[in-house]
Design an enzyme around this catalytic site. Structure first.
Site, short mmCIF file in Angstrom:
data_model
loop_
_atom_site.label_atom_id
_atom_site.label_comp_id
_atom_site.label_asym_id
_atom_site.label_seq_id
_atom_site.Cartn_x
_atom_site.Cartn_y
_atom_site.Cartn_z
N GLY A 98 -15.30 28.20 54.87
CA GLY A 98 -15.29 29.24 55.89
C GLY A 98 -14.60 28.82 57.19
O GLY A 98 -14.12 29.65 57.93
N GLU A 122 -11.06 29.40 56.56
CA GLU A 122 -10.90 30.86 56.55
C GLU A 122 -10.86 31.43 57.98
O GLU A 122 -10.13 32.37 58.26
CB GLU A 122 -12.04 31.49 55.74
CG GLU A 122 -11.94 31.12 54.27
CD GLU A 122 -13.14 31.60 53.47
OE1 GLU A 122 -14.22 31.00 53.60
OE2 GLU A 122 -12.99 32.58 52.72
N GLU A 161 -15.28 25.21 48.02
CA GLU A 161 -16.36 26.07 47.52
C GLU A 161 -16.70 25.84 46.05
O GLU A 161 -17.86 25.91 45.66
CB GLU A 161 -16.02 27.55 47.75
CG GLU A 161 -16.27 28.04 49.16
CD GLU A 161 -15.11 27.82 50.11
OE1 GLU A 161 -14.21 27.01 49.80
OE2 GLU A 161 -15.10 28.46 51.17
N ALA A 219 -19.07 27.88 55.75
CA ALA A 219 -20.25 28.73 55.88
C ALA A 219 -21.47 27.83 55.81
O ALA A 219 -21.40 26.72 55.26
CB ALA A 219 -20.27 29.75 54.75
#
Ligand code: CAA
Length: 258
Positions: free
Chosen positions: A109, A112, A132, A64
């Site tokens: 992300g 993911e 993270e 992200a």
């Protein structure tokens, strides 16, 4: 829609979605998610498989977008997480197979995103992980749950707690990626996998995906009932008639997805 952060291309029955912000190692900001959502919504009915990859030569997706997340509130974080969940669930629920071609860093992300695809293949230079906790947060786009379902609790916790960055060989060893191929052969490899899938009955492939996806979270009895329904519903389709007639006539099947 004029895409700034992704590329979305078609090659016959195959679609290719490239997250394309190489300057930020393809990090996922809100604008990128909205473009991805638009692209998934505009998939044509005759598209039979989707490949997802990263632009540039370094990253699949490095997570992200940390710059965008750095100042947001808890309420905005919840919204951002919900946006990521929505797009990756959309990807997961597509009635066609999706293939992640992990061509470099797939972190946070980015991993993911790969986990939202049905099949994950990696180049030899891929690095995968969920870093993270090094940023003081946890994955927010389904990573804690999809990793646990794919690898089991202990391995998922190990990756989540340590933030280890796995090389492609280790990722394959633990079942996170299916195969590892030289970087310059990755697209060829995933296209060859897609080509094999495209030869098969589209309704059957969609049904196979559906019963695996919905069955995996249920007890065996309920899951087997799903399989019975999925099996039965294919009978009477033109594809089933064609597939079996072609076998008996010793000729290749010509499936229409009907
Ligand atoms: N968000 C925003 N920008 C990012 C980024 C990210 N996730 N990852 C890399 N970038 C940017 C860098 O800031 C840098 O920008 P500038 O050139 O403007 O400085 C550019 O991409 C190139 O990155 P590096 O210079 O860091 O490249 P490197 O080769 O030295 O390192 C890397 C590569 C190891 C992948 C490193 O960039 C890195 O650690 N990135 C962050 C990985 C990460 O922590 N991902 C998880 C994000 S959190 C998340 O994903 C939460 C969630 O689930 C919702």
């Amino acid at each position: 829609m004029d895409y700034q952060n992704i590329k979305f291309e078609r090659d016959g029955a195959l679609a290719l979605l490239t997250v394309d912000r190489p300057k930020a190692l393809n990090a996922l900001n809100s604008a990128t998610f909205h473009e991805m959502e638009h692209a998934l919504n505009s998939l044509k009915e005759d598209t039979r498989a989707l490949i997802v990859t990263g632009g540039g030569d370094k990253a699949f997706v490095a997570g992200a977008d940390i710059a965008e997340m750095s100042t947001i509130s808890a309420a905005q974080a919840r919204e951002f997480s919900a946006l990521g969940h929505r797009v990756f669930e959309h990807l997961e629920n597509l009635p066609i197979p999706t293939i992640a071609a992990v061509n470099g860093f797939a972190l946070g992300g980015g991993l993911e995103l790969a986990l939202g695809c049905d099949l994950i293949y990696a180049s030899e230079k891929a690095k995968l992980g969920v870093p993270e906790v090094t940023l003081g947060v946890i994955p927010g786009f389904g990573g804690t749950q999809r990793l646990t379902r794919l690898l089991g609790r202990a391995r998922a916790k190990e990756l989540l707690f340590t933030a280890d960055r796995l090389d492609a060989a280790k990722a394959k060893e633990i079942g996170l990626v299916l195969d590892v191929v030289p970087a310059d052969k990755l697209m060829e490899h995933v296209k060859a996998v897609a080509a094999k899938i495209l030869k098969n009955g589209p309704l059957a492939v969609a049904q196979a995906k559906r019963v695996v996806e919905y069955g995996a979270d249920q007890d065996l009895r309920a899951a087997n009932e799903l399989e019975r329904q999925g099996f039965a519903v294919l009978f009477g389709s033109e594809d089933q008639r064609e597939g079996m007639a072609a076998f008996l006539a010793k000729r290749p099947a010509n499936f229409q997805g009907k």
